[in-house]
Design an enzyme around this catalytic site. Structure first.
Site, PDB file in Angstrom:
ATOM      1  N   TYR A  12      -6.450  -3.929  -7.295  1.00 36.40           N
ATOM      2  CA  TYR A  12      -6.070  -3.885  -6.034  1.00 36.40           C
ATOM      3  C   TYR A  12      -5.728  -5.510  -5.346  1.00 36.40           C
ATOM      4  O   TYR A  12      -4.750  -5.390  -4.916  1.00 36.40           O
ATOM      5  CB  TYR A  12      -7.237  -3.248  -5.237  1.00 36.40           C
ATOM      6  CG  TYR A  12      -6.923  -3.657  -3.610  1.00 36.40           C
ATOM      7  CD1 TYR A  12      -6.104  -3.022  -2.747  1.00 36.40           C
ATOM      8  CD2 TYR A  12      -7.826  -4.630  -3.026  1.00 36.40           C
ATOM      9  CE1 TYR A  12      -6.034  -3.025  -1.516  1.00 36.40           C
ATOM     10  CE2 TYR A  12      -7.615  -4.717  -1.505  1.00 36.40           C
ATOM     11  CZ  TYR A  12      -6.681  -4.068  -0.787  1.00 36.40           C
ATOM     12  OH  TYR A  12      -6.402  -4.304   0.413  1.00 36.40           O
ATOM     13  N   LYS A  34       0.881  -1.347   0.109  1.00 36.88           N
ATOM     14  CA  LYS A  34       0.007   0.153   0.088  1.00 36.88           C
ATOM     15  C   LYS A  34       0.829   1.321   0.198  1.00 36.88           C
ATOM     16  O   LYS A  34       0.496   2.327  -0.738  1.00 36.88           O
ATOM     17  CB  LYS A  34      -0.969  -0.008   1.167  1.00 36.88           C
ATOM     18  CG  LYS A  34      -2.054  -1.169   0.892  1.00 36.88           C
ATOM     19  CD  LYS A  34      -3.140  -1.066   2.234  1.00 36.88           C
ATOM     20  CE  LYS A  34      -3.778  -2.026   1.879  1.00 36.88           C
ATOM     21  NZ  LYS A  34      -4.723  -2.447   3.429  1.00 36.88           N
ATOM     22  N   TYR A  60      -2.612   0.246  11.442  1.00 34.31           N
ATOM     23  CA  TYR A  60      -4.097   0.136  11.830  1.00 34.31           C
ATOM     24  C   TYR A  60      -4.229   0.341  13.144  1.00 34.31           C
ATOM     25  O   TYR A  60      -3.994   1.548  13.694  1.00 34.31           O
ATOM     26  CB  TYR A  60      -4.683  -1.082  11.285  1.00 34.31           C
ATOM     27  CG  TYR A  60      -4.322  -1.681   9.890  1.00 34.31           C
ATOM     28  CD1 TYR A  60      -4.481  -0.884   8.831  1.00 34.31           C
ATOM     29  CD2 TYR A  60      -3.649  -3.072   9.828  1.00 34.31           C
ATOM     30  CE1 TYR A  60      -4.006  -1.484   7.444  1.00 34.31           C
ATOM     31  CE2 TYR A  60      -3.069  -3.284   8.763  1.00 34.31           C
ATOM     32  CZ  TYR A  60      -3.480  -2.703   7.633  1.00 34.31           C
ATOM     33  OH  TYR A  60      -3.006  -3.285   6.365  1.00 34.31           O
TER      34      TYR A  60
HETATM   35  N1  GLN Z   1      -5.584  -8.126   0.278  1.00 31.82           N
HETATM   36  C1  GLN Z   1      -5.588  -8.007   1.666  1.00 31.82           C
HETATM   37  C2  GLN Z   1      -7.200  -7.431   2.113  1.00 31.82           C
HETATM   38  O1  GLN Z   1      -7.422  -6.640   1.323  1.00 31.82           O
HETATM   39  C3  GLN Z   1      -4.666  -7.106   2.684  1.00 31.82           C
HETATM   40  C4  GLN Z   1      -4.977  -6.931   3.910  1.00 31.82           C
HETATM   41  C5  GLN Z   1      -3.688  -6.746   4.873  1.00 31.82           C
HETATM   42  O2  GLN Z   1      -2.540  -7.226   4.302  1.00 31.82           O
HETATM   43  N2  GLN Z   1      -3.787  -6.206   5.901  1.00 31.82           N
HETATM   44  O3  GLN Z   1      -7.820  -7.767   2.797  1.00 31.82           O
END
Ligand code: GLN
Length: 312
Positions: free
Chosen positions: A192, A69, A244
């Site tokens: 995505y 990301k 997060y």
């Molecule tokens: N591809 C995962 C999702 O969208 C990525 C989430 C993550 O790595 N925290 O749920």
């Protein structure tokens, strides 16, 4: 290692100290990720001169998941500039899980930040390219420049998430309803999911982190990938939002910009010094690698890497 003060002996000692840590669960909400080997464990550090230290299975590739990301965010900043990107995505932490569904700002309906799923899906909608295929190509080429080789998407993981990703689908359609996403939602989601399914090994991820540590210049190739002002955007959002609903504790205890992914990868950036990556798939309740958290915390503590406690 010149820049970081780390040595092979030190890293081996850390590896031995944490290899028996076996709590946590492999991610299962993306069925294909359940196949990860719980014992997989690797640590890599790349400094701003491009020197590499690795221990464990650092050549084993795993999907990037959310570690992608900050980099796709940096990519669209380079393409579109800060103003245009942040017209659609905010810069505030949520205190919520990465896939929270209540995560659009109340008045603007923008996702809070690019590190959570809603924000990252909005970033995917800004990847340049005239067709879906070209967008995927520009994205994988970009990730390729970060690690100086051709990178591939793990199609099995991609299809597994596409099939089961209804929560992300719901978030994306909500954003379309609010005018944050335009165009074909399924194509945006595919991009995505493909971004999350890019395969990298631990050393690659340390190179990606080191590029941010090195002011946007890839330490091996010398290529200037991100403008300094965009590095600042990425790092500040990694610090406040990258972990997060445990970002506060992470900043409090470790004090480094970081990003984790549900494949068990986690990166941390020590600005001006090095990038650190750990891969190990057993996750805590926030979706962070359990070994990864402990190892980075330990390395940062032992070397006084906390950015709020600058080294004398
Ligand atoms: N591809 C995962 C999702 O969208 C990525 C989430 C993550 O790595 N925290 O749920």
């Amino acid at each position: 290692m010149l820049g970081s003060g780390l040595s092979n002996e030190y890293l081996t000692q850390i590896f031995d100290q944490y290899k028996d840590l076996k709590y946590g669960e492999v991610a299962s909400y993306i069925p294909e990720l359940k196949k990860a080997k719980p014992s997989h464990f690797a640590i890599s550090v790349v400094d701003c001169q491009g020197q590499i230290l690795s221990v464990g299975e650092s050549e084993l590739e795993v999907t990037l998941q959310s570690v992608s990301k900050p980099f796709s965010y940096g990519f669209v900043l380079e393409e579109l500039g800060i103003e245009e990107v942040h017209h659609k995505v905010g810069v505030e932490p949520t205190g919520e899980a990465f896939n929270s569904i209540i995560e659009l700002e109340e008045s603007s309906h923008r996702p809070f930040n690019p590190m959570i799923n809603s924000g990252a899906i909005a970033i995917s909608s800004m990847i340049p390219g005239a067709s879906d295929a070209q967008k995927l190509q520009s994205l994988t080429e970009f990730f390729g420049t970060l690690v100086d080789r051709t990178v591939h998407v793990d199609n099995t993981v991609f299809l597994s998430e596409k099939k089961t990703g209804d929560r992300n689908r719901a978030i994306a359609y909500l954003m379309k309803n609010f005018g944050i996403l335009s165009g074909d939602v399924e194509s945006i989601l595919d991009l995505y999911f493909q971004q999350c399914s890019i395969l990298m090994n631990t050393e690659d991820m340390a190179f990606m982190a080191a590029t941010l540590a090195n002011g946007g210049v890839q330490p091996k190739t010398g290529k200037n990938i991100f403008k300094a002002e965009h590095v600042k955007c990425c790092l500040s959002l990694m610090l406040t939002c990258g972990m997060y609903d445990s970002a506060g504790r992470w900043a409090f205890e470790v004090g480094l910009p970081a990003k984790s992914g549900v494949s068990g990868a986690i990166i941390a950036v020590v600005p001006g010094v090095c990038g650190i990556a750990v891969t190990s798939p057993l996750l805590d309740e926030h979706g962070h690698s359990c070994r990864g958290l402990e190892v980075i915390k330990k390395i940062a503590g032992d070397h006084n890497f906390n950015i709020f406690n600058p080294r004398g």
